[in-house]
Scaffold this motif. Structure first.
Motif: not given
Length: 251
Positions: A141-162
Motif C-alpha cells: 500500500x502507499x502507507x507501507x511504501x512511505x514507511x519503508x522509504x522513511x526507514x531507509x532514509x533514516x537508517x544512518x541515524x541522521x541529525x537532520x530530516x527532510x
C-alpha cells in the motif's frame, strides 16, 4: 540545523521566446534542532524545488544552503551524511523486501551489519512495520511504501530530516502514526523539515511555519505569530490572508 539563504532557482520556459520560470525567488529561513519546521504553501508554490536544493539534488543559481555548518554546494557529501530525506518520489525496490530496502541503504551509508540490524529493528518498531518488514514490497500500500522509504532514509541515524509531503495519500490511521513518529524525532533533538499543502498537518505538528507562494517566502513564524500578523485567531484564515489567494488551498 539547516539554513537557507537567498535561494533562487529558475527553469526554462516552454517555447523559444518564453521567459524563464522562476520557481524559487530569494527564499531564506532557518530550521533549528529540536523543532519541526513546516513549509506550507499551495501546489506549485516552490516547496519541492526548495527542498531539492536543501538536500543537494539541485544547486541554487544564487544563495547558499548549510546543514550543520556544511555547505551544500562545496561539501555535498558531508551534507548527505547528516541528512535523512524522503523525496517527493516514493520509489522502493519492488523485488526486495522492506528489510532488504533498508539494508541496502544502510550499506550505502557504510554501516556494519550489526548497526543496520539494530537500526532496522528500532525503525520498524517506531513506524509499526513489523508485520510487513520481510514481505516483498511489490504490492505494498502507499502507507507501507512511505514507511519503508522513511526507514531507509533514516537508517544512518541522521541529525537532520527532510520530508516532502510525507502524509500525501495516506489513510487516517497511518497519518496519525506518522505524526507521532515526527514528534518522536523532534523529542530526540533532531531538525525536522516537512512540506505540505494541508493545513491540519502543519497546525498539528509545526513549531515554526514558513509560508511559501509563487516561489517566495510570504511569512514565517510560530502559529501564534502568524495568526497575530494576520489579525485572526484561525490559522487557515491567516494563511489565506498572508499568501493573498485561496488558489490551491486545501483545508
Amino acid at each position: 540545523m539547516i539554513v537557507a539563504e537567498n535561494l533562487r532557482k529558475t527553469f526554462p520556459g516552454k517555447g523559444k521566446k518564453a521567459k524563464p520560470v522562476v520557481a524559487v525567488d530569494n527564499v531564506s529561513f532557518t530550521a533549528h534542532d529540536g523543532q519541526i519546521t513546516g513549509l506550507l504553501g499551495p501546489n506549485g508554490a516552490g516547496k519541492t524545488t526548495t527542498l531539492r536544493m536543501l538536500y543537494t539534488l539541485m544547486q541554487p543559481e544564487t544563495g547558499r544552503v548549510s546543514v550543520d555548518g556544511f555547505d551544500a554546494t562545496t561539501d555535498a557529501d558531508a551534507v548527505r551524511r547528516v541528512l535523512g530525506v524522503l523525496p517527493d518520489a516514493r520509489g522502493v525496490y519492488k523485488r526486495l523486501t522492506a528489510r532488504e530496502n533498508i539494508t541496502y541503504f544502510g550499506k550505502l551509508q557504510g554501516l556494519s551489519d550489526a548497526e543496520i540490524a539494530e537500526r532496522t529493528q528500532t525503525l520498524a518498531a517506531a513506524l509499526q512495520m513489523e508485520d510487513f518488514l520481510d514481505r516483498q514490497t511489490e504490492g505494498f500500500s502507499q502507507g507501507q511504501r512511505t514507511k519503508t522509504a522513511i526507514a531507509r532514509a533514516l537508517v544512518h541515524d541522521p541529525k537532520n530530516v527532510i520530508l516532502d509531503e510525507p502524509t500525501n495519500g495516506l489513510d487516517v490511521m497511518t497519518t496519525r502514526g506518522l505524526r507521532e513518529f515526527l514528534k518522536q524525532l523532534r523529542a530526540e533533538g533532531r531538525c525536522v523539515i516537512f512540506s505540505s499543502h494541508i493545513m491540519q498537518e502543519v497546525a498539528a505538528l509545526c513549531d515554526r511555519i514558513v509560508i511559501i507562494a509563487n516561489g517566495r517566502v510570504m511569512a514565517e513564524g510560530t502559529p501564534d505569530e502568524l495568526r497575530a500578523k494576520a489579525g485572526t485567531d484561525n490559522l487557515e484564515d491567516a494563511f489565506v490572508q498572508l499568501i493573498g489567494t485561496e488558489e490551491g488551498l486545501h483545508a
